[in-house]
Design an enzyme around this catalytic site. Structure first.
Site, short mmCIF file in Angstrom:
data_model
loop_
_atom_site.label_atom_id
_atom_site.label_comp_id
_atom_site.label_asym_id
_atom_site.label_seq_id
_atom_site.Cartn_x
_atom_site.Cartn_y
_atom_site.Cartn_z
N GLU A 178 -3.15 -29.51 27.71
CA GLU A 178 -4.27 -30.47 27.57
C GLU A 178 -3.95 -31.54 26.55
O GLU A 178 -4.59 -32.58 26.51
CB GLU A 178 -5.54 -29.71 27.18
CG GLU A 178 -6.17 -28.94 28.32
CD GLU A 178 -7.46 -28.26 27.90
OE1 GLU A 178 -8.48 -28.96 27.74
OE2 GLU A 178 -7.44 -27.03 27.73
N LYS A 216 0.24 -7.78 12.69
CA LYS A 216 -0.81 -6.86 12.23
C LYS A 216 -2.10 -7.21 12.97
O LYS A 216 -2.53 -8.36 12.95
CB LYS A 216 -0.99 -7.01 10.71
CG LYS A 216 -1.96 -6.01 10.11
CD LYS A 216 -1.99 -6.08 8.58
CE LYS A 216 -2.91 -4.99 8.05
NZ LYS A 216 -2.97 -4.95 6.58
N THR A 263 1.64 -4.40 4.24
CA THR A 263 1.50 -4.69 5.67
C THR A 263 0.93 -6.09 5.93
O THR A 263 1.08 -6.61 7.03
CB THR A 263 0.59 -3.64 6.34
OG1 THR A 263 -0.68 -3.66 5.71
CG2 THR A 263 1.20 -2.25 6.25
N ASP A 264 0.27 -6.69 4.93
CA ASP A 264 -0.42 -7.98 5.18
C ASP A 264 0.53 -9.06 5.68
O ASP A 264 0.20 -9.81 6.61
CB ASP A 264 -1.11 -8.48 3.89
CG ASP A 264 -2.30 -7.63 3.51
OD1 ASP A 264 -2.63 -6.66 4.23
OD2 ASP A 264 -2.92 -7.92 2.45
N THR A 308 0.82 -1.21 0.00
CA THR A 308 0.00 0.00 0.00
C THR A 308 0.86 1.26 0.00
O THR A 308 0.47 2.29 -0.55
CB THR A 308 -0.94 -0.02 1.24
OG1 THR A 308 -1.80 -1.14 1.10
CG2 THR A 308 -1.78 1.24 1.35
N TYR A 327 -8.16 0.79 -4.14
CA TYR A 327 -6.87 1.17 -4.70
C TYR A 327 -6.12 -0.09 -5.10
O TYR A 327 -6.56 -1.20 -4.78
CB TYR A 327 -6.05 1.97 -3.66
CG TYR A 327 -5.59 1.13 -2.49
CD1 TYR A 327 -6.45 0.81 -1.44
CD2 TYR A 327 -4.29 0.60 -2.47
CE1 TYR A 327 -6.02 0.01 -0.39
CE2 TYR A 327 -3.87 -0.20 -1.42
CZ TYR A 327 -4.74 -0.49 -0.39
OH TYR A 327 -4.32 -1.30 0.64
N1 ASP Z 1 -2.65 -5.65 0.83
C1 ASP Z 1 -1.64 -4.67 1.10
C2 ASP Z 1 -0.30 -5.37 1.15
O1 ASP Z 1 -0.02 -6.04 2.10
C3 ASP Z 1 -1.95 -3.96 2.37
C4 ASP Z 1 -0.92 -2.93 2.81
O2 ASP Z 1 0.17 -2.79 2.33
O3 ASP Z 1 -1.25 -2.21 3.78
O4 ASP Z 1 0.44 -5.26 0.25
#
Ligand code: ASP
Length: 349
Positions: free
Chosen positions: A306, A185, A112-113, A33, A46
């Site tokens: 367990e 995340k 971020t994923d 992103t 986007y």
């Molecule tokens: N889907 C995107 C990615 O991980 C989300 C992001 O970058 O925030 O590339």
């Protein structure tokens, strides 16, 4: 005599230049992103990975004032597409840049994923104490109040910081610094999505002002046991997520398709549904390494809780989440298939 005065002057000049020389920071871009763009400032849709590394750098001219910045495009993908090939390419390039002295620090722009998985992978395989900082954004580059530029500025400052040396791979987002092993995340859309739920953040970075409060203690980078120099492929490890009224189908498919390891994201303290437990036990008997983890996301999956790991031949994940346990198990399997040794690796890395 005359020669020695010249020599002294030359030495003084060299040290003056060295004192003012800017550190060289490489920005390795992978997409995400932070390099995404949409149709308008308030558009909620986007595409990730459309802005090149040169444009990312040009959007933050302040970083050129503090460092010699060099950019490289490693990939241009949303990090939901992240894969072993890019991981190995990235790790080998980071190792090359740092061990040959070409770079004083590295910043990796990334979606971020799966940032936490890439961060942990690099943390385990990079052979340098120099700073390696991962950064991304939750708002794409064309959205109102995009968080990418300040995140990138902060990441470069962390990568230049002497205090970041020896702390392994770091994730810098939203003014916070997190250690690769701990960070995850936690929110699909919020800018403060990255947290380290078991230990907390290790530092902060406020408009470039870097402060550390803690350091990671588990083995990473130079004292990690893994080496990917000669590795071109990684073993298949699948994650199986548990739920009430579950069935063993996914475990059986993983086994049938040649998984060398399975991470079970069980309920609570790593408890799989009975039929799943039975299938995992069969897998372990046949030499597949089963790591018992939890879908909860925080806390330790305790050995012989367990579920009796000794009897089932399982490995307990300690407090790694399932996606990080998967990364560690893949690398562990490049070294050994001995369950006791793999358990030890989970308690030390
Ligand atoms: N889907 C995107 C990615 O991980 C989300 C992001 O970058 O925030 O590339």
């Amino acid at each position: 005599m005359c020669f020695s005065i010249k020599k002294v002057v030359a030495l003084m000049l060299i040290s003056a230049v060295a004192a003012f020389a800017k550190p060289t920071i490489y920005i390795l871009a992978t997409g995400g992103t932070i390099a995404g763009s949409g149709s308008g400032e308030l558009s909620t849709s986007y595409t990730s990975g459309t802005v090149t590394v040169d444009k990312l750098i040009a959007a933050v001219p302040q970083i050129n004032e503090i460092a010699t910045i060099k950019g490289e495009q490693i990939s241009q993908i949303g990090s939901q597409e992240m894969n072993n090939e890019v991981w190995l390419k990235l790790a080998k390039r980071v190792n090359e840049l740092l061990t040959t002295g070409k770079a004083d620090g590295i910043v990796i722009t990334h979606g971020t994923d799966t940032m936490e998985e890439t961060a942990y992978f690099l943390d385990l395989v990079v052979k340098s104490d120099k700073p390696i900082v991962m950064v991304g954004a939750m708002r794409n580059s064309t959205s109102m109040s995009a968080d990418g530029p300040l995140n990138l500025f902060n990441a470069v400052n962390v990568a230049m910081s002497k205090d970041a040396v020896g702390k392994g791979v770091l994730v810098t987002m939203n003014d916070e610094i997190h250690a690769a092993r701990e960070v995850t995340k936690t929110n699909t859309t919020a800018v403060d999505t990255f947290k380290s739920p078991n230990t907390g953040k290790i530092g902060t970075v406020f408009y470039g002002n870097v402060k550390f409060y803690m350091a990671p203690v588990r083995k990473h980078t130079t004292n990690s046991m893994f080496d990917i120099t000669k590795i071109t492929e990684l073993p298949r490890v699948d994650i199986v997520y548990s739920h009430a009224n579950d069935n063993a189908d996914f475990v059986n498919v993983a086994l049938k398709n040649g998984a060398k390891g399975i991470v079970s994201a069980g309920m609570g303290n790593g408890n799989p549904f009975p039929s799943v437990l039975k299938a995992l036990n069969e897998g372990a008997k046949n030499g597949v390494i089963v790591v018992r983890d939890s879908r909860v996301g925080t806390g330790e999956t305790t050995r012989n809780g367990e579920v009796n790991d000794d009897e089932n031949g399982f490995v307990a994940s300690d407090n790694l989440n399932a996606q990080k346990a998967r990364v560690l198990l893949m690398l562990a399997l490049t070294k050994t298939t001995d369950k006791a040794k793999i358990q030890e690796i989970f308690y030390t890395h």
